[in-house]
Design an enzyme around this catalytic site. Sequence first.
Site: not given
Length: 512
Positions: A54, A81-82, A168, A170, A222, A225-226, A368
């Site tokens: 953060g 980290c934080y 980090h 990630e 529509s 994708v979703d 996604k």
Amino acid sequence: MAQTVAVLDFGSQYTQVIARRVRECQVYSKIYHYTTPAALLRQDGVVGIILSGGPSSVFAKNAPRPDRGIFELGVPVLGICYGIQLFGHLLGGRTAKSDHREYGHGTLTIKKPGRLFAGLPRRLRVWNSHGDRVIKLPPGFKAIGVTENSPFAAIEDLQRNFYGIQFHPEVFHTEHGLDVIRNFLLGVCGARRDWSMRNFITHTVRELRARVGRGRVILGLSGGVDSSVAATLIHQAIGRQLTCVFVDNGLLRQGEREAVVNLYKKHFHIDLRVVDAASLFLRRLRGVSDPEHKRKIIGRTFIEVFERSLQSIGHADFLAQGTLYPDVIESVAIGNNPAALIKSHHNVGGLPARMKLRLIEPLRELFKDEVRAVGSRLGLPRAVVWRQPFPGPGLGVRVLGEITRDRLEVLRRADAILQEEMMKSGWYWKVWQSFCVFLPVKSVGVVGDERNYAWVIAVRVVESIDAMTADWTRLPYDLVQHISSRITNEVRGVSRVVFDVSSKPPATIEWE
Ligand code: XMP
């Protein structure tokens, strides 16, 4: 249901990335606000907790603090980290402000691999971004890794299974970052690898059947994708109890409506109703050239048309939407965390409440990339699963200024040529978006011996990760040339094609 690892969000711009990495290890993760009471985490049965980074300093006046009870739950905790600063600050060690902020690459030397660094090289290039650092270990902790600037860059408390790392894991720039996360999940937490899209589909289909019973579900399709994945998933669960509504607003690309009908009605046998509302939309847009005004008209008319179509369909109990996890996470707003920016919502206003419909959002737990994986498993073609984003107002914001049928037709033809060439060359799959824009200016050209004044088409092709920033794509000149000459030769009324070389910022992706 899958086992859960909690990611406690302290406002890091990487919180969602952490959650996604955990899921890449086939362990289900859920993001919680940093104030979440320990009792709630216990109730959810979490098997591990990750404290995100953060932008705050633990010394700041309103520094975010977790419920101390999370350290008493008896589950492993990884502070990133934080998160490691919090260990130092809250568990009896000492954290101090650094003289300078450590930002960018550093080298971590592992002193003791233990479970966190098992199987990894002893030196790792890691990505740092922090101001404070731990200068005295809390009781029970030992240092297991050091960097040039910190003797406590990685720490562990074997008794309580607490781990802290200053870098980090990630982010892509950290070597073996995913392995560190996997070691924590599998080696330290003993998590089961039970999160897969196959399990998700089985579980969701069962849940949908139980919830819907004999009820009727409506979904606005529509073609994106979703909504496409939501429709096929719900259809798998309840078949003809699902009715999809596709609104043709007259602002679609060439062949789009036919493609939707072919796929969902003819191939999947979904009950699909196509509402042809092109005339109504174009009538309301006549003479309107302000982009925001156009968007408002299109949005409002869509709701109206959709609502009317529901009445003609008859009784319904549920409204389904393709809401995704990033839309429902309540991001922590600290500093300039881009994840905390207001999201554009694609849901249909206050419709469910007004129509007394209950909401179904089968994708609300998914990122996604997971939605795409579900779509592939359900048999949706690559062109749908990997479709480029297309704005809700469609070509309405790609015909600059006033919208007319003629202008739309010119744009549709030019855009179809661009898409065809992008597909043929394989570039379509490599870029974020590729589209044409109709510029309402007449520019001179020569045809035979005569000069003629005709319209200009702009070609926009961009690369991006999340549409927040974007760079124009360096397409091969030969391809640009081929696209340009096809458009000017094959589309009547176009004398000139220009290639957009602007990045975002300062330009946006769309032209309006
Ligand atoms: P900009 O133009 O802001 O676009 O750089 C960022 C992303 O959002 C899409 N976009 C829209 N999507 N309704 C939508 O549903 C809109 O009004 C709209 N305007 C832009 C754009 O295509 C890009 O992916």
